[in-house]
Design an enzyme around this catalytic site. Structure first.
Site, short mmCIF file in Angstrom:
data_model
loop_
_atom_site.label_atom_id
_atom_site.label_comp_id
_atom_site.label_asym_id
_atom_site.label_seq_id
_atom_site.Cartn_x
_atom_site.Cartn_y
_atom_site.Cartn_z
N CYS A 1 -69.28 77.08 8.01
CA CYS A 1 -69.01 76.48 9.28
C CYS A 1 -68.40 77.25 10.33
O CYS A 1 -68.96 77.61 11.40
CB CYS A 1 -68.11 75.03 9.50
SG CYS A 1 -68.50 73.79 8.13
N CYS B 1 -70.36 80.45 12.21
CA CYS B 1 -71.08 80.15 13.46
C CYS B 1 -70.15 79.65 14.39
O CYS B 1 -70.06 80.19 15.65
CB CYS B 1 -72.24 79.22 13.47
SG CYS B 1 -73.51 79.90 12.43
N HIS B 2 -69.03 78.77 13.86
CA HIS B 2 -68.22 78.17 15.07
C HIS B 2 -67.01 78.73 15.14
O HIS B 2 -65.99 78.13 15.75
CB HIS B 2 -68.20 76.91 14.54
CG HIS B 2 -69.61 75.97 14.68
ND1 HIS B 2 -70.39 75.85 15.95
CD2 HIS B 2 -70.54 75.46 13.62
CE1 HIS B 2 -71.34 74.97 15.47
NE2 HIS B 2 -71.47 74.91 14.23
N CYS C 1 -76.80 71.01 10.41
CA CYS C 1 -76.23 72.30 10.15
C CYS C 1 -76.37 72.68 8.83
O CYS C 1 -76.78 73.91 8.62
CB CYS C 1 -74.75 72.21 10.80
SG CYS C 1 -74.31 72.86 12.34
N CYS D 1 -72.24 40.51 16.57
CA CYS D 1 -70.91 41.25 16.64
C CYS D 1 -70.18 40.76 17.92
O CYS D 1 -68.90 40.81 17.92
CB CYS D 1 -71.54 42.96 17.34
SG CYS D 1 -72.68 43.72 16.04
N HIS E 1 -66.03 40.21 18.49
CA HIS E 1 -65.36 41.28 19.24
C HIS E 1 -65.71 41.27 20.55
O HIS E 1 -64.76 41.95 21.30
CB HIS E 1 -65.92 42.87 18.56
CG HIS E 1 -65.95 42.78 17.27
ND1 HIS E 1 -64.53 43.07 16.72
CD2 HIS E 1 -66.57 42.80 15.94
CE1 HIS E 1 -64.66 43.42 15.48
NE2 HIS E 1 -66.02 42.95 15.10
N ARG F 1 -67.93 50.86 8.24
CA ARG F 1 -67.50 49.64 8.69
C ARG F 1 -68.29 48.60 9.22
O ARG F 1 -68.22 47.29 8.98
CB ARG F 1 -66.51 50.19 9.70
CG ARG F 1 -65.87 49.15 10.82
CD ARG F 1 -64.90 48.39 9.77
NE ARG F 1 -65.28 47.33 9.35
CZ ARG F 1 -64.66 45.94 9.18
NH1 ARG F 1 -63.43 45.86 9.62
NH2 ARG F 1 -65.35 44.93 8.68
N CYS G 1 -68.90 44.63 8.18
CA CYS G 1 -68.94 43.63 9.32
C CYS G 1 -70.30 42.85 9.06
O CYS G 1 -70.36 41.37 9.04
CB CYS G 1 -69.07 44.29 10.71
SG CYS G 1 -67.48 44.14 11.38
#
EC number: 2.8.5.2
Lengths: 288, 109
Positions: A104, A107-108, A141, A204, A208, A245, A249
Site C-alpha cells: 500500500c 503508492c499511498h 487496489c 431496520c 433503529h 453487523r 441484524c
C-alpha cells in the site's frame, strides 16, 4: 433532546447511589462528557439529522447508547482494543504483496495520506461504474494495482485495514454523496431500510428509528449508525465489519440474510452511512 | 508461539520521587481456553498466557497468575510507587514456553 441516553444513565446511577453509597462512580468519567480521543480528536456523537432523513431530528452515534465504562474505552487509544487491529494493518500496509511487488505504501506513502477517505465511502467509482465500499476499493487496489489476490469481504485482514483507514479519518464528518450516479443505489438502500422482512416482519426502521434507546432484551437499541465501524465488539473480542453487523441484524429478523459484499448490502451501507452524515468518523469504536 | 503476540505498555516518562504512577499493559493474544471445540468436534488445545509480572529495578511490583477464563488480549492496569529513577520490566509467560518482554525507563525529577 429528551431521548438521549445519558439522562437515563444518570437516573440509574441515582438509584444505585441511594443503596450503594456512590463509590461506583468514583473513577468513572462523567457520562455527559463529550468524546475526545487521546485528549485531541474531538468526536461529534450527536448532531442535527441530514435533510434527507425525515424520521429523526437528531442523529446519535452508537457510542451514546453504551455504558460509561464502554464509552471510556474509546477515550484513549491504549485502552481501545480495536487499535490492536489498526497496528496489525499498519504492518500489512508496508508489506509487499502480489506480482507487481507493491505494498500500500508504494503508492499511498503513509496511511495518513488517505485521511478523509473513510468519511466519503461508499462512493461512486467512475471507472468501474459502480458504488464501491471501502472494502471493494481495497480489493480493487489489491487486484488491479498490486496483482495480489482479493481478500474475503469480512476477512480479519480486510476489516483491520478498513479500521486503519477509519482511524486516520477520526473526527472528520461523515459525508457520503447520495445524488448523481449513486442515487439509484441510495434509493434501493432506503427502500430496504424501510421494508419489513423476516418471520418477525421487522424493518431496520422499526428498531433503529421507532425504538432507539428502548431496551431490546438487556441492551439499548441504538440508531444503527455506522460511523463507528469497524467496531470492536467486546462479546466477539474482535473487529466487526459493517456487513457482518447487517447480517446479524437481518438474521435477528429471522430472514435469509444477504451475503457480505452483495449489491444489496452495498446499497444498504450507502443509505445507512448517509443517515449518519454529520457525525464524526469514529472507527474503530468499542461496542458490546 | 501464538501468532501476532505483541506486548504494549504505557508508563509515564517521569515522576517525582515517591509518586504513585499508573501503569497500563496490554498484550495481543488469543487466550484459547482449552474448552472450545473445532468444527470436527475435537478439543482445541489450551494456549494462554499463564503468568504476568512487573519488576522495578529487580524488585517485584506485581505477579499475576492467569487462568483460562481471562479474555483475549489481556489488559492490566495497576499503580506503582516510584522512589527512584529506574526501569520497569514487564514479562509475560506463554503456555508454550515463550516469554515476551518489554522494558520502560522512568526518570525521577
Amino acid at each position: 433532546m429528551t431521548k438521549q441516553v445519558t439522562s437515563k444513565v444518570l437516573i440509574a446511577l441515582g438509584f444505585a447511589a441511594s443503596t450503594l453509597a456512590i463509590a461506583t462512580s468514583a473513577h468513572a468519567t462523567d457520562p455527559t462528557e463529550p468524546l475526545v480521543v487521546n485528549g485531541e480528536i474531538e468526536i461529534v456523537t450527536h448532531t442535527a439529522a441530514p435533510a434527507h432523513l425525515e424520521g429523526l431530528k437528531t442523529i446519535q452515534s452508537g457510542w451514546e447508547f453504551r455504558t460509561p465504562e464502554t464509552q471510556d474505552l474509546q477515550r484513549d487509544d491504549f485502552d481501545n482494543p480495536g487499535m490492536i487491529g489498526v497496528d496489525n494493518a499498519r504492518e500489512a500496509w508496508n508489506t509487499v504483496e502480489g506480482t507487481a511487488e507493491k505494498s500500500c505504501a508504494s503508492c499511498h506513502e503513509a496511511p495518513e495520506s488517505l485521511a478523509g477517505v473513510r468519511a466519503v465511502y461508499p462512493k461512486w467509482n467512475d471507472k468501474a461504474e459502480e458504488v464501491r465500499t471501502l472494502e471493494m476499493q481495497i480489493n480493487g487496489c489489491r487486484t488491479e494495482n498490486m496483482g495480489a489476490e482479493a481478500l474475503d469481504y469480512t476477512d480479519n485482514k480486510m476489516t483491520e485495514m478498513v479500521a486503519l483507514l477509519s482511524a486516520v479519518s477520526r473526527g472528520m464528518p461523515v459525508n457520503v454523496a447520495i445524488d448523481g450516479p449513486a442515487q439509484a443505489m441510495w434509493e434501493k438502500g432506503k427502500e430496504m431500510y424501510y421494508t419489513r422482512t423476516g418471520q418477525l416482519e421487522l424493518s431496520c426502521a422499526n428498531c433503529h428509528e421507532d425504538n432507539y434507546d428502548n431496551l431490546i432484551r438487556a441492551d439499548h437499541l441504538s440508531q444503527g449508525m455506522i460511523n463507528g465501524f469497524p467496531a470492536y465488539r467486546l462479546g466477539d473480542a474482535k473487529l466487526i465489519a459493517v456487513h457482518t453487523r447487517f447480517k446479524g441484524c437481518v438474521r435477528d429478523t429471522r430472514a435469509e440474510t444477504y451475503k457480505p459484499g452483495s449489491p444489496e448490502f452495498v446499497a444498504l451501507e450507502l443509505y445507512v452511512a448517509s443517515r449518519g452524515n454529520g457525525l464524526s468518523v469514529e472507527g474503530p469504536s468499542v461496542r458490546n | 508461539m501464538a501468532n501476532d503476540v505483541r506486548p504494549r505498555v504505557k508508563v509515564p516518562k517521569s515522576a517525582s520521587a515517591g509518586e504513585t504512577v499508573t501503569l497500563k499493559t496490554l498484550i495481543s493474544h488469543p487466550m484459547e481456553s482449552g474448552q472450545r471445540k473445532d468444527k470436527e468436534g475435537n478439543l482445541i488445545p489450551r494456549s494462554i498466557i499463564n503468568r504476568f509480572t512487573c519488576e522495578f529495578n529487580g524488585q517485584m511490583v506485581i505477579d499475576v497468575t492467569m487462568e483460562p477464563a481471562i479474555s483475549t488480549n489481556p489488559y492490566f492496569e495497576f499503580d506503582a510507587t516510584v522512589a527512584e529513577a529506574g526501569e520497569f520490566k514487564f514479562t509475560w509467560y506463554d503456555d508454550d514456553g515463550s516469554v515476551y518482554e518489554d522494558k520502560k525507563p522512568i526518570a525521577v525529577s
